[in-house]
Design a protein around this motif. Structure first.
Motif, short mmCIF file in Angstrom:
data_model
loop_
_atom_site.label_atom_id
_atom_site.label_comp_id
_atom_site.label_asym_id
_atom_site.label_seq_id
_atom_site.Cartn_x
_atom_site.Cartn_y
_atom_site.Cartn_z
N ASP A 150 0.84 -1.21 0.00
CA ASP A 150 0.00 0.00 0.00
C ASP A 150 0.87 1.26 0.00
OD1 ASP A 150 -2.35 -1.45 -0.05
OD2 ASP A 150 -2.59 -1.46 2.14
N ALA A 180 0.98 4.02 -2.90
CA ALA A 180 0.70 5.44 -2.66
C ALA A 180 1.86 6.30 -3.16
CB ALA A 180 0.47 5.68 -1.16
N TYR A 234 -1.04 10.00 3.73
CA TYR A 234 0.26 9.40 3.41
C TYR A 234 1.14 9.33 4.65
CZ TYR A 234 4.51 8.31 0.83
OH TYR A 234 5.64 7.69 0.36
N LEU A 243 -4.71 4.33 1.50
CA LEU A 243 -4.41 4.31 0.06
C LEU A 243 -5.63 4.71 -0.77
CD1 LEU A 243 -2.49 3.72 -2.28
CD2 LEU A 243 -3.15 1.29 -2.12
#
Lengths: 595, 595
Positions: free
Chosen positions: B497, B501, B523, B577
Motif C-alpha cells: 500500500d 501510494a 500518506y 491508500l
C-alpha cells in the motif's frame, strides 16, 4: 468569540426534499405542521439558539455552577434569562400533547430544535433537555394524576426534570443499585440512597425539580428485576398544585468537570425523601428505557450540534487567517499570504466534517420521524417498521454522532493552530463539551453491546434485515441512474461489507460470544457508515431532482460533498469488516495480570 | 489519583534485543553507555519521573501559572523543587558534550528519559525540554564564546532556554514575521517585536532565561530568506559570567489554555532588547530547523508519554471497577460483578493502546539512535543513511505519535465512564495535556506537508527508497520463518500500500500539486502504520529469539500484542491508500464562499 448559525435551510431541505415529511400529514399532529408552520418553528428556534443561547455559551464555561453552603446551586450569569426565553417560547412542550399544555407537534421538529439548542449552548440546553426526557417517561408510564400534577408545570418550564440512575458503585450495571424505597403505607414511599452524576440535579432556574429516581423497594428481587421507578419532587406538591414542604432530597456536592461547566452535575442525597411509584413495581427499568431511548437520540443530536458549531467557526477562521500560499499559485496576491482555506489539507478537514454533518443530520431526522410514526401511526405494520428502525438506529445515532462529533470538534480546533488551544478562542470548549456525549446515557461501548446483543438478534434479526433490504432496494432501483452512479456503487460496496459482517457474526458469535464483543464497536461504526452513506445517496437523489427543476450552486455543492463522503469516508467499512473478522483471539488472550 | 510507572523494562528490551544498541559502541559516547550504565540511567530517570514529577502533575493542572503585576510568573506549588531535582540529577545535560559540563551520553538515552518525564508530568518537563532544544541550537550554530557563556549554566539548570518563533499574525508562515533587529554597532543588536505562545517564556524556576529569537535585521530580504537567529538573555551576562542588567524583554501576559496549565505560555515583548546573532545573518531558519527537528521528535515522545500514562491508569481502573459479567460466564463469582477488564470491548481498547505504545516506543528509540549515528558516526555513508532516516521519520514521529497519543488518552478516559469526565480522576488532564502536542512545533497538517513536499522528494526520494528497501529486505529474509508469518504477511501488504501510494504521487502529484496536498495526511499515517508494523516485526523477531533461549510470559504476551496490531491496526493502510487515490477533485471543488 465563536458564533453559531442554526442550519435551518439544511433541515428544511432534508425534511421536505429528502424525507418527504409532508407525506406524513395523516399522522396526529402532522397536519398542524404545514410547510409554513415548520419553517416558522425552525426560524424562531434558530433565533433563540443564535441570539439567546449562543451568547451565553462562553460565560457558562468560564463561570460554571456554584454550590452554596445551604446546598443550593447557582447557575452562571444570564442562564436564568436564557432558560426563561426557552420556556416562555413554548419550546419545552413543542411535541407534548396539547392536553398538557404542549403544542403536539411532531417530535421530528423538536429534534431539529434540539440540534440548534445544543449546538448553541450544550450546557444550558441540558436543563430543558432533561425535562423533556422526564416528561417522556411520565407521559408513557405515569398515572393520570401524575401527568396532571407534573406535566403542565414542566411544559411551562416552571418545573424541570432529572433522571437519577447512577450510584457510586454502579453506572452501566444498574442491577447493583442500592437506593432503597420503603412503603409509607399511604401509597407513597420513603427513598434513601445516593445518586451521582445527576445533571441539573439542583439549580436556580425553576421553582421545583421533578426527580425521576430508580430504587429498590424493600424485599424486591436482586438484580435488574427488582428495580422500580419513582417520582420525587424537590418540593412536595399540595392538592391544589401549589408547592408544599421541602422534600428530603438535597445536593451534596457538584462535580468539577472537563466541560459542560454551565450544567450542574450533582451528587444527590435521598434521606427518606417522599416518592411515588411510576408505572409498575419492579418494572422500573422498562419505564426508564423509554426515557433512555429518547435521551440517547438527544445525546447523538448533541454530538452533531457540537460538530456543526465547531465546523462553522473553523470555516470562519480558515477564510480569515492568512498563512502561506496555495500550492497552485497565490490566490490573494494583494495580501501578504493566502487565507488558509486554499490549502488542500485544510479543505480535506473541513469537507470531512461537513460531509459527516449533513448526512448525520439526515440520519437524525429520519430516525426522529420514525419515532413519530412509531408513536402516532394507526397502521400496526407501519408502527412496527418504525419501531424496528428506532431500536436499531438508537445506539448508532447515539454513538456514531458523538464519537464523530467529538473527533470533528478536535479537527476543527486543529485548524486554529496554537489559537485553538487558548480558551478565549472558544474551540477548546467545543471539544471539552462534546467529550461528555460519548460517555453519558450509556458510554459508547455500551451502545455497541446494546446493538450487537439486543437490537441485532431481536425478533430474529428483523430490524437489521429490514434495513439491509431497504438499502438494497434503493441500490437496485437507482443502479442505472447516471447521476447517482458515484453514490450507488460505493453504497453497494459498503452494504456488502455490512452484510458480510452480519453473516460473520451469525456464524461465529453465537458459539463464541467474545467474537461479538470484540467486534461490537466496529460493527456499530460499520452500520453507521452504511446508514450515513444511504443518507447521502438519498440526499443526492433529492439534489439531482432539485437540479433538474432549477440549477443551483447549493445543490451542486451538495453533490460534491456527498461524493467526498463516498470516495473517502464510506470505504472505512472495509477496515471495520477486517477488524470484525479478526475475531477475539488476540483481544482476549492475555491474562488480566498481564495488563 | 492517577499514578505513573516508567516503562524501564520495555526500553531495555527495545534497546538491547530489538535495536542492538550495544553494537554501536564505536560511536562517541556509546562506549560509556555500557549495559550497566544504561540500566542505571533508566532506573534513576524512572525514579525521578515516578517519585518527583508525577506527584506534581495534578497540582500543576489545578493551580496553573500566575503572572504577577510586575510581569514575573509564579509556577505551581512544588514545581521549583521538582525542577531542581531534575537539574541537580544531571538530566539536563545527559547527552551534552562533557566540555560543557554534560555527560556526553547518547541522545537515545535522553529520549527514553524524555518519555518518562513527559509521561509523568508534561507541563513540568517542558521547562528542561525547551532548555535542551535551545542548547541543541547553540551547540550547532553558536560561536565558541556563546557556547562557553550559556551552555554550562544551562546544563546545570541555573538558566533555562526558550524558542521564540510565532507572532500574532504568523505561526506556520514565518516569512511574515515582523520582529526587527537593529545593529547597535558593537556586534550586538536591538530587538523589537512581539512573540506569542512562548513556552517557559517567564517563570520562577531559574536565575536567567536564554531566549532564542528569530527576527529580521533591518534591510534584510523579505520572506524566509531574511530571517536571523538571536540569543537574548533575560539578564545580560557580565564578562565574568555573573548576571548583569535586566534586558528589555518581558512577559506581557500568559495564556489561559486547555491544558499544560503548569507551563507558562507567554506573550513576550521585546522592547529594544539586546541580542547577539547566532550563526549567519539571514540564515536563521536553517539554524532554527536544527532545534525544530530535535523539538519535533521530543513532541512525538510527549504524545507517547501521555498515551502510556493514560493506558496505565485505564488498566488499573479496568482491573478494579466491578460492573457486569463476562459474556462467557462470571469470572469473579464471589463478587457482585466482574472487573470490567473481562469485557471484550474494554480489552479491545486496552490492547489497541498497548499495541501502539510498544511499537511507537521502538520507532522513537530507533529514530533517536539514528540521530546519534547521524551526529556521531565517522562513516559518511552511515551518517547519510541515518540522516535520511531522521529527516523522513521526524514528521511521522511528531504527527503519528501525537495524533494517536491524544486519541489513546481519549480512549483510556472512556474506560472510566462518567468518572473519566470528572477532573479529580485525572484522565481529563491527560487528554487536555496531550492535545497540545498535535499543535505545537508545527501542527500535524504541516508535518504532513513537510513529509510530502520536502522529505519525500529530497535527493530524488533516496530516504523513502531506503526505507522501502529495508522493510522489503526484512520481509524477504524472514518470509519463511514460521514464527514470523503472522507478522511478515501483513507487513508485506502494508508495504504494498505504501509503495502504491508513493507511486501514485509520482504519477499524479507533480502535475497537480493539490493531489499531494489532499493526500498528505493520509500518506503520513500510511507511512507511520508501516513503520510501526515494521517495528512490531522486529520486536517479534527479538521476542522469538528470546523465547528460544528461555520461555517467558512477557515475550509470549508481546507476540500476542503484536499480532493484534498486525490483524486489526495495520490494515488501515488500505483505507489510507483509497483516500490518497481519490485525489483532490472533490476536496478542492467548492468555492471558498460555499463553506
Amino acid at each position: 468569540m465563536p458564533s453559531y448559525k442554526a442550519p435551518v435551510e439544511d433541515v428544511l431541505f432534508i425534511l421536505n426534499d429528502v424525507l418527504g415529511f409532508q407525506r406524513q400529514s395523516n399522522l396526529k399532529g402532522f397536519a398542524d405542521a404545514s410547510p409554513d408552520v415548520v419553517e416558522a418553528v425552525l426560524t424562531e428556534g434558530a433565533k433563540l439558539a443564535e441570539e439567546v443561547l449562543a451568547p451565553l455559551n462562553a460565560v457558562g464555561d468560564r463561570e460554571g455552577c456554584t454550590r452554596q453552603a445551604d446546598g443550593s446551586v447557582t447557575t452562571p450569569k444570564g442562564y436564568r434569562a436564557g432558560y426563561d426565553a426557552y420556556a416562555k417560547g413554548g419550546w419545552m412542550g413543542l411535541s407534548v400533547p396539547e392536553e398538557f399544555g404542549g403544542q403536539g407537534l411532531p417530535h421530528t421538529l423538536n429534534t431539529a430544535i434540539q440540534e440548534f439548542a445544543s449546538g448553541a449552548n450544550l450546557a444550558l440546553s441540558m436543563y430543558p433537555g432533561l425535562t423533556q426526557g422526564a416528561m417522556a417517561a411520565l407521559l408513557v408510564h405515569g398515572s393520570d394524576e401524575q401527568k396532571a400534577t407534573y406535566l403542565p408545570k414542566m411544559v411551562e418550564g416552571a418545573w424541570t426534570g432529572t433522571m437519577n440512575l447512577t450510584e457510586p458503585h454502579c453506572g452501566t450495571d444498574l442491577g447493583l443499585l442500592k437506593t432503597k424505597a420503603v412503603p409509607n403505607g399511604d401509597g407513597s414511599y420513603s427513598l434513601t440512597g445516593t445518586k451521582i452524576f445527576i445533571s441539573a440535579g439542583e439549580h436556580d432556574l425553576s421553582e421545583n425539580i421533578v426527580h425521576l429516581v430508580i430504587a429498590r423497594i424493600e424485599g424486591a428481587p436482586a438484580g435488574t428485576k427488582g428495580i422500580s421507578l419513582f417520582v420525587v419532587p424537590k418540593f412536595l406538591v399540595n392538592p391544589d398544585g401549589s408547592l408544599g414542604a421541602r422534600n428530603g432530597v438535597s445536593c451534596g456536592s457538584i462535580e468539577h468537570k472537563m466541560g459542560i461547566h454551565g450544567n450542574s452535575t450533582c451528587v444527590m442525597n435521598y434521606d427518606g425523601a417522599t416518592g411515588w411509584l411510576v408505572g409498575q413495581e419492579n418494572r422500573g427499568l422498562n419505564a426508564m428505557f423509554v426515557m433512555m431511548n429518547e435521551a440517547r437520540l438527544a445525546v447523538g443530536v448533541q454530538g452533531l450540534g457540537q460538530s456543526e458549531v465547531a465546523y462553522q467557526n473553523a470555516v470562519a477562521y480558515a477564510k480569515d487567517r492568512l498563512q502561506g500560499r496555495a500550492l497552485t499559485g497565490a490566490k490573494a496576491p494583494d495580501k501578504a499570504a493566502d487565507p488558509i482555506i486554499v490549502h488542500p489539507d485544510v479543505r480535506r478537514t473541513l469537507m470531512g466534517i461537513r460531509a459527516f454533518n449533513e448526512a448525520a443530520r439526515a440520519l437524525m431526522l429520519w430516525t426522529a420521524l420514525q419515532a413519530d410514526i412509531g408513536h402516532r401511526s394507526e397502521d400496526a405494520a407501519e408502527r412496527q417498521r418504525a419501531e424496528d428502525h428506532m431500536g436499531l438506529m438508537t445506539p448508532v445515532v447515539k454513538a456514531v454522532l458523538t464519537d464523530k462529533g467529538f473527533a470533528n470538534a478536535v479537527e476543527a480546533q486543529q485548524m486554529f493552530g496554537g489559537h485553538g488551544y487558548i480558551e478565549e478562542w472558544g474551540m477548546s470548549q467545543f471539544v471539552r463539551d462534546a467529550r461528555i456525549a460519548m460517555i453519558y446515557e450509556g458510554a459508547n461501548g455500551i451502545q455497541a453491546m446494546d446493538l450487537i446483543g439486543r437490537k441485532l438478534p431481536k425478533d430474529g434479526g428483523r430490524a437489521m434485515m429490514g434495513f439491509l433490504a431497504e438499502v438494497q432496494t434503493f441500490v437496485k432501483d437507482h443502479g442505472e441512474d447516471e447521476g447517482l452512479k458515484p453514490f450507488v456503487g460505493p453504497l453497494q460496496a459498503g452494504l456488502n461489507d455490512l452484510q458480510g459482517a452480519t453473516m460473520w457474526f451469525m456464524q461465529n458469535a453465537f458459539s463464541k460470544p467474545d467474537n461479538a464483543g470484540a467486534g461490537a464497536t466496529d460493527y456499530l461504526h460499520l452500520l453507521g457508515l452504511v446508514a450515513l452513506g444511504y443518507m447521502w445517496a438519498r440526499i443526492a437523489k433529492a439534489a439531482l431532482a432539485s437540479q433538474a427543476e432549477a440549477a443551483s450552486d447549493r445543490m451542486a455543492d451538495k453533490l460534491v460533498v456527498g461524493r467526498f463522503f463516498m470516495e473517502r469516508m464510506l470505504p472505512e467499512t472495509a477496515l471495520r469488516l477486517v477488524r470484525i473478522k479478526a475475531g477475539s483471539e488476540t483481544t482476549m488472550a492475555l491474562a488480566a495480570e498481564a495488563f
